[in-house]
Design a protein around this motif. Structure first.
Motif, mmCIF file in Angstrom:
data_model
loop_
_atom_site.group_PDB
_atom_site.id
_atom_site.type_symbol
_atom_site.label_atom_id
_atom_site.label_comp_id
_atom_site.label_asym_id
_atom_site.label_seq_id
_atom_site.Cartn_x
_atom_site.Cartn_y
_atom_site.Cartn_z
ATOM 1 N N LYS A 184 -38.730 5.018 26.329
ATOM 2 C CA LYS A 184 -38.158 5.141 27.667
ATOM 3 C C LYS A 184 -38.321 3.834 28.434
ATOM 4 O O LYS A 184 -39.410 3.268 28.486
ATOM 5 N N PRO A 185 -37.236 3.358 29.032
ATOM 6 C CA PRO A 185 -37.353 2.154 29.859
ATOM 7 C C PRO A 185 -38.281 2.414 31.043
ATOM 8 O O PRO A 185 -38.321 3.506 31.598
ATOM 9 N N GLU A 186 -39.036 1.408 31.413
ATOM 10 C CA GLU A 186 -39.874 1.504 32.605
ATOM 11 C C GLU A 186 -39.067 1.216 33.859
ATOM 12 O O GLU A 186 -39.494 1.526 34.968
ATOM 13 N N LEU A 187 -37.899 0.595 33.668
ATOM 14 C CA LEU A 187 -37.026 0.270 34.784
ATOM 15 C C LEU A 187 -35.597 0.588 34.384
ATOM 16 O O LEU A 187 -35.144 0.167 33.321
ATOM 17 N N SER A 188 -34.897 1.334 35.219
ATOM 18 C CA SER A 188 -33.495 1.659 34.943
ATOM 19 C C SER A 188 -32.618 0.515 35.448
ATOM 20 O O SER A 188 -32.420 0.354 36.656
ATOM 21 N N ALA A 189 -32.108 -0.272 34.506
ATOM 22 C CA ALA A 189 -31.219 -1.386 34.839
ATOM 23 C C ALA A 189 -30.263 -1.611 33.673
ATOM 24 O O ALA A 189 -30.250 -2.673 33.056
ATOM 25 N N PRO A 190 -29.445 -0.603 33.345
ATOM 26 C CA PRO A 190 -28.611 -0.712 32.140
ATOM 27 C C PRO A 190 -27.571 -1.819 32.193
ATOM 28 O O PRO A 190 -27.245 -2.416 31.171
ATOM 29 N N TYR A 191 -27.035 -2.096 33.387
ATOM 30 C CA TYR A 191 -26.038 -3.177 33.478
ATOM 31 C C TYR A 191 -26.710 -4.533 33.248
ATOM 32 O O TYR A 191 -26.144 -5.421 32.595
ATOM 33 N N ILE A 192 -27.916 -4.687 33.758
ATOM 34 C CA ILE A 192 -28.694 -5.901 33.508
ATOM 35 C C ILE A 192 -28.987 -6.029 32.014
ATOM 36 O O ILE A 192 -28.852 -7.106 31.414
ATOM 37 N N ALA A 193 -29.400 -4.924 31.395
ATOM 38 C CA ALA A 193 -29.732 -4.940 29.965
ATOM 39 C C ALA A 193 -28.532 -5.356 29.127
ATOM 40 O O ALA A 193 -28.649 -6.156 28.189
ATOM 41 N N GLU A 194 -27.366 -4.821 29.455
ATOM 42 C CA GLU A 194 -26.164 -5.151 28.685
ATOM 43 C C GLU A 194 -25.784 -6.621 28.870
ATOM 44 O O GLU A 194 -25.358 -7.282 27.913
ATOM 45 N N MET A 195 -25.942 -7.150 30.064
ATOM 46 C CA MET A 195 -25.658 -8.563 30.285
ATOM 47 C C MET A 195 -26.606 -9.445 29.472
ATOM 48 O O MET A 195 -26.181 -10.442 28.868
ATOM 49 N N ALA A 196 -27.898 -9.077 29.445
ATOM 50 C CA ALA A 196 -28.868 -9.850 28.669
ATOM 51 C C ALA A 196 -28.569 -9.752 27.181
ATOM 52 O O ALA A 196 -28.657 -10.742 26.445
ATOM 53 N N ARG A 197 -28.219 -8.545 26.711
ATOM 54 C CA ARG A 197 -27.887 -8.368 25.287
ATOM 55 C C ARG A 197 -26.696 -9.240 24.891
ATOM 56 O O ARG A 197 -26.737 -9.940 23.866
ATOM 57 N N ALA A 198 -25.653 -9.221 25.694
ATOM 58 C CA ALA A 198 -24.465 -10.002 25.371
ATOM 59 C C ALA A 198 -24.777 -11.497 25.340
ATOM 60 O O ALA A 198 -24.294 -12.225 24.463
ATOM 61 N N GLU A 199 -25.599 -11.957 26.273
ATOM 62 C CA GLU A 199 -25.954 -13.378 26.278
ATOM 63 C C GLU A 199 -26.801 -13.741 25.062
ATOM 64 O O GLU A 199 -26.622 -14.811 24.468
ATOM 65 N N MET A 200 -27.707 -12.853 24.650
ATOM 66 C CA MET A 200 -28.534 -13.127 23.474
ATOM 67 C C MET A 200 -27.692 -13.163 22.202
ATOM 68 O O MET A 200 -27.918 -13.999 21.319
ATOM 69 N N VAL A 201 -26.731 -12.273 22.081
ATOM 70 C CA VAL A 201 -25.844 -12.295 20.914
ATOM 71 C C VAL A 201 -25.022 -13.579 20.910
ATOM 72 O O VAL A 201 -24.780 -14.181 19.856
#
Length: 797
Positions: free
Chosen positions: A257-274
């Motif tokens: 479980k995420p400790e912080l709900s920030a799914p749009y932030i997570a997706e932006m970070a994932r896309a940049e890492m890829v």
């Protein structure tokens, strides 16, 4: 008899020699192709990508394999005992191959004609897991044996066991014992009971067959057999054994479980890492730290959700999401289970309707009451401008079998709700360096992955006017300059009909000071400014803020905010007003660490000289890196004067609601497009610049009397109120070259002593107005009727 004994003896010798020769031949044949065992010391197990907030709270995990490697020293002794009892009780004695196990496997093959077990030791399984496939063949088995012997010569038993427990697949995407402990029990392996450790030790043989979630009966049988083996081998005493077998199977599926709900932030970070690392982003165990602190993100989530629900309830109840009254009641729970929680709103099934409220069933089967007082807002929605009659009882709103939405309050009560039809986006930047401090791209990421903060290009309306005013202030206009707020008509060849722009309330105030025109959001003044400055010149000026020319209309409608821009682009442009005239570039990833905790990347953004960011960087830049300075794109005095004008929007204009925050350091501007299809508010102090957009994904009217000040501004206020709570008031100091003079409001000239109507205004030193002695008395006073001007706009293309 002697001859018979000799026959058996020499037959045995022959068989042994044949086996030895065969094994030696196989070794000579296969040894050149055997991989280097030394590579096991530097093996890189696949570890998922993890994204953390600025204050190191887990936001998301990406990757097919859930794995958390564990060192041998951290493996509990009871687990080692359970594992060896189940898989290889002779592990400490053999040298990689247990010939008795191989002989037993061969005997089973001869008896049944099928491979029952491979007779593999843990070392042989390490060889197979790291170097070989799962193919069942004699050649692969011989290679496995050779590798196991080689592994035992080069690695210690502890190293072998550590490799094994971190590599094995244990079901439900869990690889390794630490990940399995988290998946099945939600805690580290070191905190498990003896029975729980035995259950996990039983999984390597067949993760699906002995899985406690899929087959708890077989899982318990396997667990109890392992506990019995441990007892017989003297690994545990009688009391521990009896207590462990009595323990029930208490496993359940635990998703990290995420400790912080920030799914749009997570997706932006994932896309940049890829983008940086390709597919390795998911497997190399990167730990990504973003610029977003958890408290600001939580405030942004709450502000946007509450703001959208408030707007939605003002326009009535659109009815249940489904009606199940015609279905048999036994089918209702299954239909309810198909619904998901979205944006903090839980699906619920109405089971009973009473005068005092309703009884609802939740997806877990629990029934709970919803009071009538929380339902009284639910007048029937007719359209964006009208609603049906006020409900008098719960039965006027819902019936048994309706699937609705409820919100759980902090005290565990449920209140009646519905999913908003409108959407919103919020983005907050640090004007000192462009760090993203909060971002929400919609009401629910699960409902729609579309990130409206970065992807939705909408018309910003009047929230774009400050860019035109900035161009005017940098080209000789002052806050006291008078511009005629009067009707104007544009007609040119090819136009089907004349363009007659008007103000929001269809009134005209005549000659009006620039300051007042901005806080009153007078459209005609913005158009006249743009007309005087010239389209091409103004477009080139506005491009400095980071906007692309192709997104900006090449005509006078630009002054009314008809460009197509995202909330992120608007916030980026507005940051220059907040930081003294510097262009910043938004960035999200602050630091990237390797699986070993080594810093691989630390952001080094272009920063505003002398302006301290809201938060210090979480990384340590190399001694060689010097933070580059941001580019100065407008005169700092222009930024200062425009900020004072935008403060008046809050104290005297369309943003007056923000006075409730009781801060004197806030500046901002509302924006509303034609037919109220888009609602905006952008505002800032020296710590944060925040832009909020609200509207429908498919552009439609938000409704009569819905504006930037009624939809977007309350969301902005809620967020900024929490974000700046307990922080000192902070605006940039007055730059050199700015003077303050008393001005006559009717002429824009420097006031004479004793003028009762004079007020103080700020100017660039070279743009101070002339004195009243040069005032032209023929100039019409504000509010006088003015004739309609006929003309064509300048520089149209």
């Amino acid at each position: 008899m002697i001859r018979l004994l000799k026959f058996f003896w020499w037959s045995g010798v022959a068989i042994f020699c044949a086996a030895l020769l065969s094994f030696s031949g196989a070794y000579l044949y296969l040894s050149p192709s055997l991989p280097s065992v030394e590579s096991l010391r530097s093996i890189q197990l696949q570890i998922p990508l993890r994204v953390y907030s600025h204050d190191q709270k887990l936001i998301a995990e990406f990757g097919e394999m859930r794995r958390a490697p564990i060192a041998f020293a951290d493996i509990p002794e009871d687990f080692i005992a359970a594992l060896l009892s189940a898989e290889d009780d002779n592990f400490s004695q053999h040298h990689g191959v247990d010939f008795s196990s191989l002989l037993r496997a061969a005997t089973q093959l001869l008896k049944t004609g099928q491979i029952q077990s491979g007779g593999s030791t843990i070392t042989m399984q390490v060889a197979k897991n790291f170097f070989l496939t799962s193919e069942r063949s004699f050649s692969r088995k011989i290679t496995e044996i050779l590798l196991a012997l080689q592994i035992e010569r080069e690695l210690s038993k502890e190293e072998i066991l550590e490799l094994y427990v971190n590599k094995i697949y244990l079901g439900h995407r869990a690889y390794g014992i630490e990940a399995a402990a988290q998946v099945y029990y939600g805690k580290p392996i070191g905190e498990l009971s003896l029975a729980q450790m035995a259950m996990i030790a039983g999984l390597p043989k067949a993760p699906s067959a002995f899985n406690p979630l899929v087959n708890p009966t077989r899982s318990k049988e396997r667990r109890d057999w392992i506990l019995g083996r441990m007892h017989r081998l003297g690994k545990i005493d009688q009391a521990s054994y009896l207590a462990a077998i009595e323990e029930p199977i208490a496993a359940s599926y635990h998703v990290p479980k995420p400790e912080l709900s920030a799914p749009y932030i997570a997706e932006m970070a994932r896309a940049e890492m890829v983008g940086r690392y390709g597919s390795e982003a998911y497997t190399e165990g990167f730990r990504v730290y973003v610029t977003v602190p958890s408290n600001l993100q939580e405030s942004a989530n709450r502000a946007l959700h509450e703001g959208l629900r408030s707007y939605d309830q003002r326009h009535g109840y659109r009815g249940p999401e489904a009606r199940l009254a015609e279905l048999p009641r036994e089918q209702w729970p299954a239909r309810l289970a198909q619904q998901r929680s979205l944006g903090g709103l839980e699906p619920a099934l109405v089971t009973q309707v009473e005068q005092s409220g309703i009884l609802v069933m939740l997806r877990n089967g629990e029934e709970q009451a919803v009071t009538w007082t929380s339902m009284q807002w639910a007048r029937p929605f007719l359209n964006s401008n009208s609603m049906g009659p006020v409900p008098r009882k719960p039965a006027d709103i819902v019936q048994p079998g309706d699937i609705i939405r409820v919100k759980r309050l902090d005290d565990d009560r449920l209140v009646f709700a519905q999913l908003p039809a409108a959407q919103s986006a919020l983005v907050t930047l640090d004007p000192a360096n462009g760090a993203i401090r909060a971002l929400v791209g919609g009401f629910s990421f699960e409902q729609s992955n579309y990130n409206r903060a970065t992807q939705a290009k909408r018309q910003p309306g009047s929230s774009f006017k400050p860019f035109v005013y900035s161009a005017a202030l940098d080209n000789g206009y002052t806050a006291a300059s008078l511009v005629n707020d009067a009707p104007i008509v544009f007609q040119e060849a090819g136009m089907a009909e004349a363009w007659r722009p008007k103000n929001d309330n269809n009134t005209f105030l005549g000659p009006i000071r620039l300051r007042e025109a901005l806080y009153r959001s007078r459209n005609l003044v913005s158009i006249r400014l743009l007309q005087d400055l010239g389209i091409n010149k103004t477009l080139s000026y506005i491009e400095r803020f980071g906007f692309r020319r192709e997104d900006l209309p090449g005509n006078l409608s630009l002054a009314l905010g008809t460009a197509n821009l995202t909330p992120m682009e608007i916030a980026t442009g507005w940051a220059a007003f907040a930081n003294g005239g510097y262009k910043i570039e938004p960035y999200l990833i602050e630091r990237i660490d390797s699986r070993d905790g080594q810093q691989l990347f630390v952001a080094n953004p272009r920063s505003v000289p002398g302006l301290t960011p809201l938060l210090p960087s979480s990384g340590v830049p190399s001694s060689e890196s010097v933070p580059p300075s941001a580019e100065q794109i407008i005169d700092p005095r222009t930024s200062y004067i425009l900020t004072s004008m935008l403060q008046d929007v809050i104290t005297r204009g369309t943003g007056r609601r923000a006075l409730a925050l009781q801060r004197a350091d806030l500046a901002g501007k509302t924006g509303t497009t034609n037919e109220s299809k888009d609602s905006w508010f952008s505002g800032y102090n020296a710590d944060l610049v925040t832009t909020v957009w609200s509207g429908f994904d498919q552009p439609a009217s938000l409704g009569r009397n819905e504006y930037g000040g009624t939809v977007a501004l309350p969301i902005w206020m809620s967020f900024m109120g929490e974000a700046l709570k307990d922080r000192p008031q902070r605006l940039l100091p007055q730059p050199p070259g700015v003077v303050t003079l008393r001005v006559d409001p009717f002429s824009g000239r420097a006031a004479t002593p004793g003028n009762p109507n004079a007020y103080f205004e700020v100017f660039k030193s070279e743009d101070t107005p002339p004195s009243m002695s040069e005032f032209d008395p023929s100039l019409q006073a504000p509010g006088s009727p003015l004739p309609i001007e006929e003309g064509a706009p300048l520089d149209l293309f």
